[in-house]
Design a protein around this motif. Structure first.
Motif, mmCIF file in Angstrom:
data_model
loop_
_atom_site.group_PDB
_atom_site.id
_atom_site.type_symbol
_atom_site.label_atom_id
_atom_site.label_comp_id
_atom_site.label_asym_id
_atom_site.label_seq_id
_atom_site.Cartn_x
_atom_site.Cartn_y
_atom_site.Cartn_z
ATOM 1 N N ILE A 180 -5.079 70.006 42.409
ATOM 2 C CA ILE A 180 -3.819 70.133 43.152
ATOM 3 C C ILE A 180 -3.623 71.574 43.628
ATOM 4 O O ILE A 180 -3.239 71.813 44.779
ATOM 5 C CB ILE A 180 -2.632 69.646 42.299
ATOM 6 N N ASN A 181 -3.913 72.540 42.759
ATOM 7 C CA ASN A 181 -3.783 73.950 43.157
ATOM 8 C C ASN A 181 -4.737 74.298 44.298
ATOM 9 O O ASN A 181 -4.371 75.015 45.235
ATOM 10 C CB ASN A 181 -4.017 74.865 41.969
ATOM 11 N N ASP A 182 -5.972 73.791 44.226
ATOM 12 C CA ASP A 182 -6.931 74.028 45.304
ATOM 13 C C ASP A 182 -6.456 73.394 46.612
ATOM 14 O O ASP A 182 -6.595 73.980 47.687
ATOM 15 C CB ASP A 182 -8.311 73.466 44.936
ATOM 16 N N THR A 183 -5.893 72.215 46.503
ATOM 17 C CA THR A 183 -5.379 71.532 47.691
ATOM 18 C C THR A 183 -4.241 72.326 48.317
ATOM 19 O O THR A 183 -4.179 72.479 49.547
ATOM 20 C CB THR A 183 -4.896 70.114 47.321
ATOM 21 N N MET A 184 -3.351 72.843 47.487
ATOM 22 C CA MET A 184 -2.228 73.628 48.010
ATOM 23 C C MET A 184 -2.725 74.890 48.709
ATOM 24 O O MET A 184 -2.180 75.291 49.743
ATOM 25 C CB MET A 184 -1.249 73.982 46.882
ATOM 26 N N ALA A 185 -3.771 75.509 48.176
ATOM 27 C CA ALA A 185 -4.339 76.694 48.828
ATOM 28 C C ALA A 185 -4.925 76.328 50.193
ATOM 29 O O ALA A 185 -4.741 77.070 51.174
ATOM 30 C CB ALA A 185 -5.413 77.317 47.935
ATOM 31 N N GLN A 186 -5.608 75.185 50.264
ATOM 32 C CA GLN A 186 -6.162 74.739 51.549
ATOM 33 C C GLN A 186 -5.052 74.416 52.547
ATOM 34 O O GLN A 186 -5.167 74.721 53.739
ATOM 35 C CB GLN A 186 -7.061 73.508 51.343
ATOM 36 N N LEU A 187 -3.970 73.828 52.056
ATOM 37 C CA LEU A 187 -2.847 73.518 52.944
ATOM 38 C C LEU A 187 -2.204 74.787 53.493
ATOM 39 O O LEU A 187 -1.782 74.825 54.657
ATOM 40 C CB LEU A 187 -1.804 72.669 52.208
ATOM 41 N N LYS A 188 -2.138 75.838 52.680
ATOM 42 C CA LYS A 188 -1.596 77.115 53.156
ATOM 43 C C LYS A 188 -2.462 77.676 54.278
ATOM 44 O O LYS A 188 -1.956 78.196 55.271
ATOM 45 C CB LYS A 188 -1.491 78.123 52.015
ATOM 46 N N LYS A 189 -3.782 77.590 54.110
ATOM 47 C CA LYS A 189 -4.694 78.085 55.157
ATOM 48 C C LYS A 189 -4.503 77.289 56.448
ATOM 49 O O LYS A 189 -4.460 77.863 57.541
ATOM 50 C CB LYS A 189 -6.149 77.978 54.692
ATOM 51 N N LEU A 190 -4.385 75.976 56.309
ATOM 52 C CA LEU A 190 -4.189 75.139 57.496
ATOM 53 C C LEU A 190 -2.842 75.446 58.163
ATOM 54 O O LEU A 190 -2.736 75.446 59.391
ATOM 55 C CB LEU A 190 -4.288 73.658 57.130
ATOM 56 N N GLN A 191 -1.828 75.742 57.352
ATOM 57 C CA GLN A 191 -0.519 76.098 57.917
ATOM 58 C C GLN A 191 -0.599 77.420 58.669
ATOM 59 O O GLN A 191 -0.009 77.572 59.741
ATOM 60 C CB GLN A 191 0.541 76.167 56.815
ATOM 61 N N LEU A 192 -1.338 78.383 58.136
ATOM 62 C CA LEU A 192 -1.513 79.660 58.834
ATOM 63 C C LEU A 192 -2.242 79.454 60.158
ATOM 64 O O LEU A 192 -1.889 80.075 61.173
ATOM 65 C CB LEU A 192 -2.272 80.657 57.953
ATOM 66 N N ASN A 193 -3.258 78.590 60.153
ATOM 67 C CA ASN A 193 -3.962 78.277 61.404
ATOM 68 C C ASN A 193 -3.010 77.640 62.408
ATOM 69 O O ASN A 193 -3.052 77.949 63.600
ATOM 70 C CB ASN A 193 -5.149 77.341 61.146
ATOM 71 N N TYR A 194 -2.142 76.765 61.930
ATOM 72 C CA TYR A 194 -1.190 76.100 62.806
ATOM 73 C C TYR A 194 -0.223 77.109 63.415
ATOM 74 O O TYR A 194 0.083 77.058 64.607
ATOM 75 C CB TYR A 194 -0.420 75.025 62.029
ATOM 76 N N THR A 195 0.240 78.053 62.608
ATOM 77 C CA THR A 195 1.150 79.085 63.099
ATOM 78 C C THR A 195 0.474 79.924 64.175
ATOM 79 O O THR A 195 1.093 80.269 65.192
ATOM 80 C CB THR A 195 1.609 79.978 61.928
ATOM 81 N N THR A 196 -0.797 80.223 63.988
ATOM 82 C CA THR A 196 -1.556 80.972 64.999
ATOM 83 C C THR A 196 -1.656 80.165 66.285
ATOM 84 O O THR A 196 -1.504 80.717 67.390
ATOM 85 C CB THR A 196 -2.961 81.307 64.468
ATOM 86 N N MET A 197 -1.894 78.874 66.157
ATOM 87 C CA MET A 197 -1.979 78.024 67.347
ATOM 88 C C MET A 197 -0.635 77.961 68.076
ATOM 89 O O MET A 197 -0.593 77.981 69.309
ATOM 90 C CB MET A 197 -2.442 76.612 66.968
ATOM 91 N N GLU A 198 0.460 77.913 67.322
ATOM 92 C CA GLU A 198 1.784 77.938 67.950
ATOM 93 C C GLU A 198 1.972 79.211 68.765
ATOM 94 O O GLU A 198 2.454 79.174 69.894
ATOM 95 C CB GLU A 198 2.885 77.866 66.886
ATOM 96 N N GLN A 199 1.581 80.330 68.177
ATOM 97 C CA GLN A 199 1.716 81.616 68.866
ATOM 98 C C GLN A 199 0.841 81.645 70.109
ATOM 99 O O GLN A 199 1.262 82.138 71.160
ATOM 100 C CB GLN A 199 1.345 82.766 67.919
ATOM 101 N N ASP A 200 -0.370 81.106 70.022
ATOM 102 C CA ASP A 200 -1.256 81.040 71.187
ATOM 103 C C ASP A 200 -0.639 80.182 72.287
ATOM 104 O O ASP A 200 -0.729 80.521 73.469
ATOM 105 C CB ASP A 200 -2.629 80.476 70.797
ATOM 106 N N LEU A 201 -0.011 79.090 71.902
ATOM 107 C CA LEU A 201 0.631 78.210 72.879
ATOM 108 C C LEU A 201 1.775 78.931 73.583
ATOM 109 O O LEU A 201 1.916 78.860 74.798
ATOM 110 C CB LEU A 201 1.138 76.942 72.188
ATOM 111 N N VAL A 202 2.575 79.657 72.821
ATOM 112 C CA VAL A 202 3.702 80.405 73.392
ATOM 113 C C VAL A 202 3.197 81.524 74.294
ATOM 114 O O VAL A 202 3.792 81.804 75.338
ATOM 115 C CB VAL A 202 4.599 80.966 72.261
#
Length: 187
Positions: free
Chosen positions: A119-141
């Motif tokens: 579960i802890n490993d999964t949460m770490a992976q989800l954080k990385k994916l969320q950071l990637n998503y935030t970067t994509m949002e910024q790229d879109l803007v």
């Protein structure tokens, strides 16, 4: 021979050397007398004002609060800008975010000593994916290729959902193995 003379000199002067420290404020009085003899006017030392300390602390707090509010407004404005660029993306984001949040809550409810690491490993992976998503949002803007970025954003959400589903399957397997081991070792 010179060494003997130096030793004699030190022995004679040892009784005459003053080891006492000057009184408090000696340096200030000395500097005032020196300046008076040269005709230089001295400035009075600055008195510390307790209000200045209070005002400087209050100003620091005000600056920190304004920076924090600005950061929150920037995050909200990115979401608003994404919604303006693609209203469908905003709706999709809302749907996927709720689905992911539900699965995370379900995942956290399954936490046990056997599943804690996964579960802890999964949460770490989800954080990385969320950071990637935030970067994509910024790229879109910032005006990137809208179709490509929106596709990548949806893929990011799907990847998170697939990851959560896979981990839930693994947790169910761990629970079933534990249950079968417990049934085999009944007394």
């Amino acid at each position: 021979m010179k060494k003997d003379n130096i030793e004699e000199l030190f022995n004679e002067l040892q009784e005459k050397v003053d080891y006492a420290e000057p009184t408090s404020g000696h340096q200030q009085r000395f500097l005032e007398k020196l300046n008076e003899s040269k005709g230089v006017a001295t400035l009075a030392p600055k008195k510390k004002n307790p209000w200045m300390l209070f005002l400087s602390v209050a100003a620091s707090i005000a600056i920190l609060l304004s920076v924090g509010i600005f950061q929150l407004n920037t995050a909200n404005s990115i979401d608003n800008q994404v919604a303006q660029i693609s209203p469908e993306a905003s709706k999709t984001q809302f749907y996927f975010a709720n689905l992911i949040e539900q699965q995370i809550n379900e995942l956290n409810s399954e936490k046990s000593p056997e599943t804690e690491k996964i579960i802890n490993d999964t949460m770490a992976q989800l954080k990385k994916l969320q950071l990637n998503y935030t970067t994509m949002e910024q790229d879109l803007v910032n005006g990137g290729n809208s179709k490509l970025i929106l596709s990548a954003m949806i893929t990011n959400f799907q990847t998170r959902i697939d990851l959560l589903n896979e981990v839930m399957v693994q947790i169910e397997n761990i629970k079933s193995i534990k249950k079968s081991n417990n049934e085999n070792y009944t007394i």
